[in-house]
Design a protein around this motif. Structure first.
Motif, short mmCIF file in Angstrom:
data_model
loop_
_atom_site.label_atom_id
_atom_site.label_comp_id
_atom_site.label_asym_id
_atom_site.label_seq_id
_atom_site.Cartn_x
_atom_site.Cartn_y
_atom_site.Cartn_z
N ARG A 121 0.84 -1.20 0.00
CA ARG A 121 0.00 0.00 0.00
C ARG A 121 0.87 1.25 0.00
N ILE A 122 0.41 2.27 -0.75
CA ILE A 122 1.08 3.56 -0.79
C ILE A 122 0.05 4.65 -0.45
N ARG A 123 0.39 5.49 0.52
CA ARG A 123 -0.41 6.66 0.83
C ARG A 123 0.47 7.90 0.70
N PHE A 124 -0.14 9.05 0.67
CA PHE A 124 0.64 10.29 0.64
C PHE A 124 -0.19 11.44 1.19
N MET A 125 0.49 12.43 1.71
CA MET A 125 -0.14 13.68 2.10
C MET A 125 0.96 14.72 2.39
N THR A 126 0.67 15.99 2.13
CA THR A 126 -0.62 16.55 1.78
C THR A 126 -0.55 17.07 0.34
N SER A 127 -1.69 17.06 -0.34
CA SER A 127 -1.77 17.57 -1.71
C SER A 127 -2.32 18.98 -1.73
N HIS A 128 -1.66 19.88 -2.44
CA HIS A 128 -2.18 21.23 -2.63
C HIS A 128 -2.95 21.26 -3.95
N PRO A 129 -4.20 21.73 -3.94
CA PRO A 129 -5.01 21.72 -5.18
C PRO A 129 -4.37 22.44 -6.36
N LYS A 130 -3.58 23.50 -6.09
CA LYS A 130 -3.03 24.28 -7.20
C LYS A 130 -2.02 23.48 -8.01
N ASP A 131 -1.43 22.41 -7.40
CA ASP A 131 -0.39 21.63 -8.06
C ASP A 131 -0.83 20.22 -8.45
N LEU A 132 -2.09 19.90 -8.24
CA LEU A 132 -2.54 18.54 -8.52
C LEU A 132 -2.70 18.36 -10.03
N SER A 133 -1.91 17.45 -10.60
CA SER A 133 -1.84 17.33 -12.07
C SER A 133 -2.71 16.19 -12.59
N ASP A 134 -3.04 16.29 -13.88
CA ASP A 134 -3.73 15.19 -14.57
C ASP A 134 -2.86 13.94 -14.55
N GLU A 135 -1.54 14.13 -14.61
CA GLU A 135 -0.60 13.00 -14.58
C GLU A 135 -0.74 12.22 -13.27
N LEU A 136 -0.88 12.93 -12.16
CA LEU A 136 -1.03 12.26 -10.87
C LEU A 136 -2.35 11.48 -10.82
N ILE A 137 -3.41 12.08 -11.29
CA ILE A 137 -4.71 11.39 -11.30
C ILE A 137 -4.62 10.12 -12.13
N GLU A 138 -3.98 10.19 -13.28
CA GLU A 138 -3.85 9.02 -14.16
C GLU A 138 -2.99 7.94 -13.50
N THR A 139 -1.93 8.37 -12.81
CA THR A 139 -1.07 7.42 -12.10
C THR A 139 -1.85 6.69 -11.01
N MET A 140 -2.67 7.42 -10.28
CA MET A 140 -3.49 6.80 -9.24
C MET A 140 -4.51 5.83 -9.84
N LYS A 141 -5.07 6.22 -10.98
CA LYS A 141 -6.06 5.37 -11.64
C LYS A 141 -5.45 4.03 -12.04
N LYS A 142 -4.24 4.05 -12.55
CA LYS A 142 -3.59 2.82 -13.05
C LYS A 142 -2.99 1.97 -11.93
N SER A 143 -2.73 2.59 -10.79
CA SER A 143 -1.97 1.93 -9.73
C SER A 143 -2.74 0.78 -9.08
N LYS A 144 -1.99 -0.24 -8.69
CA LYS A 144 -2.55 -1.36 -7.93
C LYS A 144 -2.25 -1.20 -6.44
N LYS A 145 -1.41 -0.20 -6.09
CA LYS A 145 -0.96 -0.08 -4.71
C LYS A 145 -1.35 1.24 -4.03
N ILE A 146 -1.56 2.30 -4.80
CA ILE A 146 -1.90 3.58 -4.20
C ILE A 146 -3.31 3.50 -3.62
N CYS A 147 -3.43 3.83 -2.33
CA CYS A 147 -4.72 3.75 -1.65
C CYS A 147 -5.73 4.72 -2.28
N HIS A 148 -6.98 4.30 -2.27
CA HIS A 148 -8.05 5.12 -2.85
C HIS A 148 -8.54 6.15 -1.83
N HIS A 149 -7.60 6.99 -1.44
CA HIS A 149 -7.90 8.07 -0.50
C HIS A 149 -7.01 9.26 -0.86
#
Length: 466
Positions: free
Chosen positions: A259-287
């Motif tokens: 499992r992989i978690r992370f914090m904290t995310s700032h909305p101004k820097d949240l990229s489409d690349e990060l969202i796509e990485t989370m979507k494809k991931s088998k380990k990043i927690c859905h939070h």
């Protein structure tokens, strides 16, 4: 490979060990230590480093306030955090009178404020050791100076470019761990003291992060929390820049990590690349923890958040479209200078539209040294309380509605501990960060198990092992 500073500090740990050994022989007993943490998960990680060094030097941990060495790792995000430390210090004074061997230390964000240091010197002169956020890696060296010469050591740096991580650490959990990927903050939100006490952003090299995680996994860790004041801006200041999404992909490849978690995310820097990485991931927690702070674009502008209401809601929409079952949590401040009833209604509107799974809701706390502290139109206490109750009620209703969606499902749960109220039950955590209580034996702690969710209690579940 250890760098020069890591080698130096390991030498100081050995010197500290010698001092502790001599003192133990003199007293005919072990020397005890107590490490108390105030504040965020980065502080908790720093406290694990402090405790690791103390244990390596021969101290024995205790929860008692009359330990031979007591250190408070402080937070200064809100004024009440400072007041709690002062209150605890007052109580320690009597313990120190009874134990002439006792030493008291203070570190962390609060120590980066000059006014705090002056107050300690005048009102709490019995404190023996003070250091800040930038020279925590010098802890063993500072301890040696204090004990060898039996003198007070106050050393607070204004900043540093050094990153020194490969030192002893005592993890709270054997199966999960936080890991610093960056330090500092460049955002200067008008209400926040953090950039002034943590300094500018400094990212660790990705290969060093990956290597540290591999060692943790080899030691039994199955879940990692990547820590930074704003993880979405990770890697920008490296000689070879890398995005946070790319770092996550590297961490994903580590064999044995579940499992992989992370914090904290700032909305101004949240990229489409990060969202796509989370979507494809088998380990990043859905939070995802995505601080909102206010739903009013006017207030967000004065806060210097560098996004508006519409941008935030568009981000939430993108995230939910990519990962439909994701849990999104947030931070909300009520009572920021100039906030009106209409602004509060805007915040409530975002809560309803974003459908947060939970929110940490705070009353604005004036922090000396921040622009917001000097702003006109400070909101009176009675109005803030009324607005806070409105926001909190909406958050609680939405959180209950959102979290209930899992009822009856069978989910993966990381078993974390024995339940405090009933030792027949275990506490675990879903990928979505929701807590689950269920019957089971303690040998399941640290394992990921299947649990059927049977009863929903507003913010947590009862379940049954499958």
């Amino acid at each position: 490979m250890l760098n020069n500073e890591e080698i130096l500090q390991r030498d100081y740990i050995e010197k500290l060990k010698e001092i502790v050994s001599k003192k133990k022989a003199e007293l005919g007993r072990d020397l005890t230590c107590q490490v108390t943490t105030f504040g965020c998960q980065m502080n908790a990680r720093d406290s694990e480093k402090i405790l690791g060094i103390l244990l390596a030097a021969g101290y024995v941990e205790t929860q008692s306030d009359d330990a031979d060495f007591v250190i408070y790792n402080t937070c200064t995000v809100r004024d009440n955090a400072n007041q709690r430390v002062y209150g605890r210090l007052g109580a320690l004074k009597s313990h120190k009178k009874k134990n002439p061997n006792m030493k008291i230390g203070l570190c962390g964000c609060m120590m980066q404020e000059p006014s705090v240091i002056e107050k300690i010197k005048t009102s709490y002169s019995f404190v023996d050791l003070i250091f800040g956020t930038h020279n925590i890696f010098k802890f063993a060296e500072l301890m040696v100076r204090m004990l060898e010469n039996d003198q007070k050591v106050y050393e607070v740096w204004e900043g540093t470019q050094e990153i020194v991580e490969d030192l002893p650490i005592e993890r709270k959990y054997f199966f999960k761990s936080g890991i610093n990927i960056m330090f500092g903050c460049n955002n200067f939100c008008s209400y926040c003291i953090v950039p002034y006490v943590r300094g500018r952003e400094r990212s660790r090299k990705p290969e060093e992060i990956v290597e540290e995680i591999k060692k943790l996994v080899a030691d039994g860790v199955v879940e990692i929390m990547l820590l930074g004041q704003n993880v979405n801006s990770y890697g920008k200041n490296l000689d070879n820049p890398i995005s946070f999404a790319k770092l996550l992909e590297m961490v994903e490849e580590i064999e044995g990590l579940e499992r992989i978690r992370f914090m904290t995310s700032h909305p101004k820097d949240l990229s489409d690349e990060l969202i796509e990485t989370m979507k494809k991931s088998k380990k990043i927690c859905h939070h995802m923890h995505l601080p909102l702070q206010s739903g009013s674009s006017k207030i967000l502008s004065v806060m210097n958040r560098r996004y508006d209401k519409e941008h935030y809601l568009e981000l939430v929409k993108k995230i939910r479209e990519a990962i439909p079952d994701i849990a999104i949590t947030t931070d909300i401040i009520v009572g920021f200078p100039g906030e009106t009833y209409e602004d509060v209604l805007e915040t409530i509107d975002v809560i309803k539209k974003a459908q947060f799974d939970n929110a940490f809701t705070f009353i604005y706390s004036k922090r000396t040294g921040t622009p917001a502290a000097e702003m006109p139109n400070q909101v009176d206490e009675e109005t803030v309380k009324k607005h806070f109750d409105m926001v909190l009620s909406t958050v609680q209703d939405m959180a209950k509605e959102r979290t209930a969606r899992f009822n009856g499902q069978t989910v993966d749960v990381l078993v974390e501990d024995i339940n405090e109220q009933d030792s027949e039950y275990l506490d675990g955590r879903m990928s979505h960060n929701t807590v689950v209580h269920f019957k089971g034996s303690k040998d399941l702690i640290g394992k990921i198990v299947n649990v059927k969710l049977t009863n929903f209690h507003g913010f947590y579940y009862d379940g049954e092992l499958v």
